[in-house]
Scaffold this motif. Structure first.
Motif, PDB file in Angstrom:
ATOM      1  N   TYR A  10      -2.526  56.026 -72.218  1.00 11.21           N
ATOM      2  CA  TYR A  10      -3.705  55.805 -73.061  1.00 11.21           C
ATOM      3  C   TYR A  10      -3.486  54.675 -74.069  1.00 11.21           C
TER       4      TYR A  10
ATOM      5  N   GLU B 222       5.717  64.365 -72.777  1.00 11.30           N
ATOM      6  CA  GLU B 222       4.251  64.369 -72.902  1.00 11.30           C
ATOM      7  C   GLU B 222       3.768  63.199 -73.758  1.00 11.30           C
TER       8      GLU B 222
ATOM      9  N   GLY C 181      -0.967  67.911 -73.450  1.00 12.47           N
ATOM     10  CA  GLY C 181       0.102  67.071 -74.005  1.00 12.47           C
ATOM     11  C   GLY C 181       0.195  67.140 -75.522  1.00 12.47           C
TER      12      GLY C 181
ATOM     13  N   ASN D  32       1.554  59.732 -72.844  1.00 13.63           N
ATOM     14  CA  ASN D  32       0.307  59.367 -73.535  1.00 13.63           C
ATOM     15  C   ASN D  32       0.377  57.927 -74.054  1.00 13.63           C
TER      16      ASN D  32
HETATM   17 MG   LIG Z   1      -1.013  63.723 -72.069  1.00 15.97          MG
END
Ligand SMILES: [Mg+2]
Ligand SMILES: Nc1ncnc2c1ncn2[C@@H]1O[C@H](COP(=O)(O)OP(=O)(O)OP(=O)(O)O)[C@@H](O)[C@H]1O
Lengths: 126, 133
Positions: free
Chosen positions: B53, B45, B103, B49
């Motif tokens: 992101y 997770e 997440g 990210n």
């Molecule tokens: Mg995530």
């Protein structure tokens, strides 16, 4: 990119995930399965995750999405072989796997699909 | 005493490599099977990210000890846009990317310790620890 083969057994499609899929591979499997359900007019989809060591939110979402897509296409999805450690982790992660039915193993999954058909036709003839 | 290992996170396939390295370190640390599964899931997770992101970054894996217990520390580091509202990001179901928003909050539940440092424009660092029981 590695692709997961989709097997056909009567009107059931069977997929066994044997490798650690990257996200693109997960999305490809989702699309391939939707296409295959339509093409073969499948009544059931069995996804075998016996060899899968973790189910994270990405794979979890794929399983729910496949279940929803197949339901719209009049097929039922059953996930089989989930390891106990994976199940425990899923719950703590917060994934509900909405709409996904599960069975202990492939055999029980196939039996579940067949029994559903049996019940259906029974109801119809009555 | 620490023992450090670094993994770059710059592509989809790096997320798979992260899972493999974290799994082998969790095994080496003698975490239970359930704890190994939790740690690898959280790592998956957090690495995603960092990639999606954070625009890519890296993972630092450390075998740690506090004198009483041994453990595994994972730090996910990026120099991306950062997170404006950390509280909000940690809420179940909050996502700016069309995800499930599980997440960060889910990883916090799966690990023993969870620390998120982030500021807009200055990147994000998520550090998590699992202690051997
Ligand atoms: Mg995530
Ligand atoms: N490294 C990061 N850099 C910048 N923003 C981040 C980072 N990690 C998380 N975020 C922000 O926090 C939000 C919540 O992250 P979280 O992982 O909980 O959910 P998600 O990634 O959106 O969905 P899911 O992980 O369930 O697929 C993200 O939508 C994003 O806005």
């Amino acid at each position: 990119m590695e692709r997961v083969p989709i097997l056909k057994l009567g009107d059931i499609l069977i997929v066994s995930i044997q490798i650690d899929l990257q996200d693109q591979g997960v999305l490809a499997l989702q699309e391939d399965l939707a296409d295959a359900v339509v093409e073969h007019r499948a009544r059931g989809v069995i996804i075998d995750i016996t060899a899968v060591e973790i189910v994270d939110s990405f794979i979890g979402r794929m399983l729910s999405t496949i279940a929803s897509i197949s339901r719209v296409l009049d097929a039922e999805t059953i996930v089989v072989g989930m390891r106990p450690a994976v199940a425990i982790t899923l719950v703590e992660l917060g994934l509900s796997l909405g709409g996904v039915r599960t069975a202990l193993n492939l055999e029980k999954g196939v039996a579940l699909l067949h029994s559903r058909d049996g019940v259906d036709s029974d109801t119809v003839t009555r | 005493m620490t023992d450090t290992f670094e993994v770059p996170i710059d592509s989809d396939s790096d997320v798979v490599v992260v899972r493999q390295h974290v799994r082998s370190h969790a095994l080496q640390a003698k975490l239970s099977l359930v704890d190994q599964t939790k740690v690898v899931t959280a790592a998956s997770e957090l690495a995603r990210n960092t990639l999606v992101y954070g625009g890519g970054g890296r993972l630092v894996i450390e075998a740690i000890s506090n004198g009483v217990r041994r453990g595994l520390r994972l730090s996910f580091i990026d120099e991306g846009p950062g997170i404006g509202d950390v509280e909000q990001a940690l809420t179940d179901g909050w996502s700016t990317g069309g995800g499930l928003g599980l997440g960060l909050s889910g990883s916090r539940r799966l690990m023993d310790e969870f620390d998120l440092e982030s500021a807009p424009g200055r990147g994000t660092r998520v550090t998590v620890v699992k202690w051997v029981r």
